[in-house]
Scaffold this motif. Structure first.
Motif, PDB file in Angstrom:
ATOM      1  N   MET A  39       0.842  -1.190   0.000  1.00  0.00           N
ATOM      2  CA  MET A  39       0.000   0.000   0.000  1.00  0.00           C
ATOM      3  C   MET A  39       0.878   1.241   0.000  1.00  0.00           C
ATOM      4  O   MET A  39       2.040   1.200   0.391  1.00  0.00           O
ATOM      5  N   HIS A  40       0.302   2.348  -0.448  1.00  0.00           N
ATOM      6  CA  HIS A  40       0.981   3.632  -0.331  1.00  0.00           C
ATOM      7  C   HIS A  40       1.012   4.021   1.149  1.00  0.00           C
ATOM      8  O   HIS A  40       0.124   3.660   1.921  1.00  0.00           O
ATOM      9  N   VAL A  41       2.007   4.789   1.535  1.00  0.00           N
ATOM     10  CA  VAL A  41       2.137   5.260   2.918  1.00  0.00           C
ATOM     11  C   VAL A  41       2.333   6.767   2.897  1.00  0.00           C
ATOM     12  O   VAL A  41       3.300   7.253   2.304  1.00  0.00           O
ATOM     13  N   SER A  42       1.420   7.492   3.489  1.00  0.00           N
ATOM     14  CA  SER A  42       1.544   8.948   3.498  1.00  0.00           C
ATOM     15  C   SER A  42       2.677   9.366   4.418  1.00  0.00           C
ATOM     16  O   SER A  42       3.089   8.628   5.318  1.00  0.00           O
ATOM     17  N   ARG A  43       3.200  10.561   4.179  1.00  0.00           N
ATOM     18  CA  ARG A  43       4.299  11.048   5.000  1.00  0.00           C
ATOM     19  C   ARG A  43       3.857  11.242   6.445  1.00  0.00           C
ATOM     20  O   ARG A  43       4.615  10.956   7.377  1.00  0.00           O
ATOM     21  N   GLU A 273       9.497  11.996  -1.380  1.00  0.00           N
ATOM     22  CA  GLU A 273       8.241  12.246  -2.042  1.00  0.00           C
ATOM     23  C   GLU A 273       7.155  12.384  -1.004  1.00  0.00           C
ATOM     24  O   GLU A 273       7.237  11.852   0.103  1.00  0.00           O
ATOM     25  N   VAL A 274       6.079  13.094  -1.343  1.00  0.00           N
ATOM     26  CA  VAL A 274       4.998  13.324  -0.390  1.00  0.00           C
ATOM     27  C   VAL A 274       4.340  12.020   0.006  1.00  0.00           C
ATOM     28  O   VAL A 274       4.007  11.786   1.144  1.00  0.00           O
ATOM     29  N   VAL A 275       4.154  11.139  -0.923  1.00  0.00           N
ATOM     30  CA  VAL A 275       3.568   9.842  -0.636  1.00  0.00           C
ATOM     31  C   VAL A 275       4.436   8.776  -1.249  1.00  0.00           C
ATOM     32  O   VAL A 275       4.935   8.936  -2.363  1.00  0.00           O
ATOM     33  N   ASP A 276       4.631   7.695  -0.508  1.00  0.00           N
ATOM     34  CA  ASP A 276       5.461   6.602  -1.000  1.00  0.00           C
ATOM     35  C   ASP A 276       4.672   5.803  -2.016  1.00  0.00           C
ATOM     36  O   ASP A 276       3.853   4.967  -1.660  1.00  0.00           O
ATOM     37  N   ARG A 277       4.878   6.079  -3.294  1.00  0.00           N
ATOM     38  CA  ARG A 277       4.157   5.409  -4.360  1.00  0.00           C
ATOM     39  C   ARG A 277       5.123   4.697  -5.295  1.00  0.00           C
ATOM     40  O   ARG A 277       6.248   5.138  -5.477  1.00  0.00           O
TER      41      ARG A 277
END
Length: 287
Positions: A39-43, A273-277
């Motif tokens: 999953m993506h992980v927000s900062r 990056e702002v979100v780990d994508r």
């Protein structure tokens, strides 16, 4: 004269910068989350998880430091860790590490399977799911920095135990956060209040605001593919209980709010990056 916004600076071992809220690097925290769930992980989720882990390790170190002080020692040894957990059951986290540490050998009791046969220790934690045990060494630098910040040192065996507990706890936290995303909120949680036999139960109203905050986390809002800050906070209510849970939640909220304020002043770091994508492939169009 127009007042200039104040920029946060490093001022020694203790710093006002949000980057020093936790000794554990965001890249390490994100790596743990990636190992657990795709999953993506927000900062903000990254900072919240790092803050919660820091709170737990700080409480364990401080309790161990108290045990060492009782013996007029400044260097922590594994026996201090056992004393800390004995004195405060809220600190008993990262349990999967106990089966791998010589410190806890003989202290974990006996486990039986459904047929009443004793399960050997080496088979208790055998699982295909990441447990955090194998990655414990990655937390050594952060643990040593946290020990320095608390004004103590520790023997190598104690450092390794703290590494293992941090790694396993963060892995479990990430797994529960991913579960919160998949299930749309916390579907099962409760509260535990520790009292002695001669103490009266605390009044329900004394923690009403805290109970309201737990209730707010039971229903999830947001992207179903991204682990956000509130998902980590919800996972914290699953992993912890008692005073340490309330403290961890408060400090995590403060850490993420400070981080947001810092970004308004300085802007996001260029290297993150702002979100780990995952990377997006660019498709060439012809015509």
């Amino acid at each position: 004269m127009t007042a200039q916004p104040t920029r946060l600076e490093r001022i020694g071992p203790e710093t006002a910068s949000v980057m020093d809220v936790s000794p554990f690097k965001p890249s390490l925290v994100r790596a743990v989350f990636r190992d657990v769930a795709p999953m993506h992980v927000s900062r903000s989720a990254t900072w919240a998880a790092a803050s919660v882990t820091r709170t737990v390790l700080t409480e364990i170190i401080d309790a161990a430091r108290g045990a060492a002080a009782a013996e007029a020692r400044k260097k922590l040894i594994p026996r201090d860790l056992i004393s800390a957990i004995d004195r405060n059951v809220e600190l008993e986290v990262g349990g999967k590490w106990y089966d791998h540490s010589p410190t806890f050998k003989g202290l974990n009791g006996v486990m039986y399977d459904a047929e009443g046969v004793i399960v050997p220790r080496r088979k208790r934690s055998r699982s295909r799911r990441p447990s955090g045990v194998s990655g414990a060494h990655q937390f050594e630098a952060g643990v040593k920095r946290l020990l320095r910040n608390r004004g103590v040192t520790a023997v190598p065996a104690m450092v390794r135990d703290l590494d293992g507990i941090a790694s396993v706890f963060l892995t479990d936290l990430a797994r529960d956060a991913a579960m919160v995303v998949r299930e749309g909120g916390v579907k099962r949680f409760g509260t535990v209040t520790l009292v002695t036999s001669d103490e009266r139960d605390p009044a329900p109203s004394s923690s009403s605001s805290f109970q309201d905050s737990l209730g707010a986390l039971s229903t999830r809002r947001g992207d179903a593919r991204t682990i956000g800050r509130d998902d980590v906070l919800a996972a914290t209510t699953i992993q912890l209980f008692g005073d340490i849970r309330q403290q961890a939640l408060a400090e995590a909220r403060g850490a993420t709010q400070s981080y947001s304020s810092t970004q308004l002043i300085t802007g996001p770091p260029a290297e993150e990056e702002v979100v780990d994508r995952p990377p997006v492939r660019e498709i060439d169009r012809q015509g």
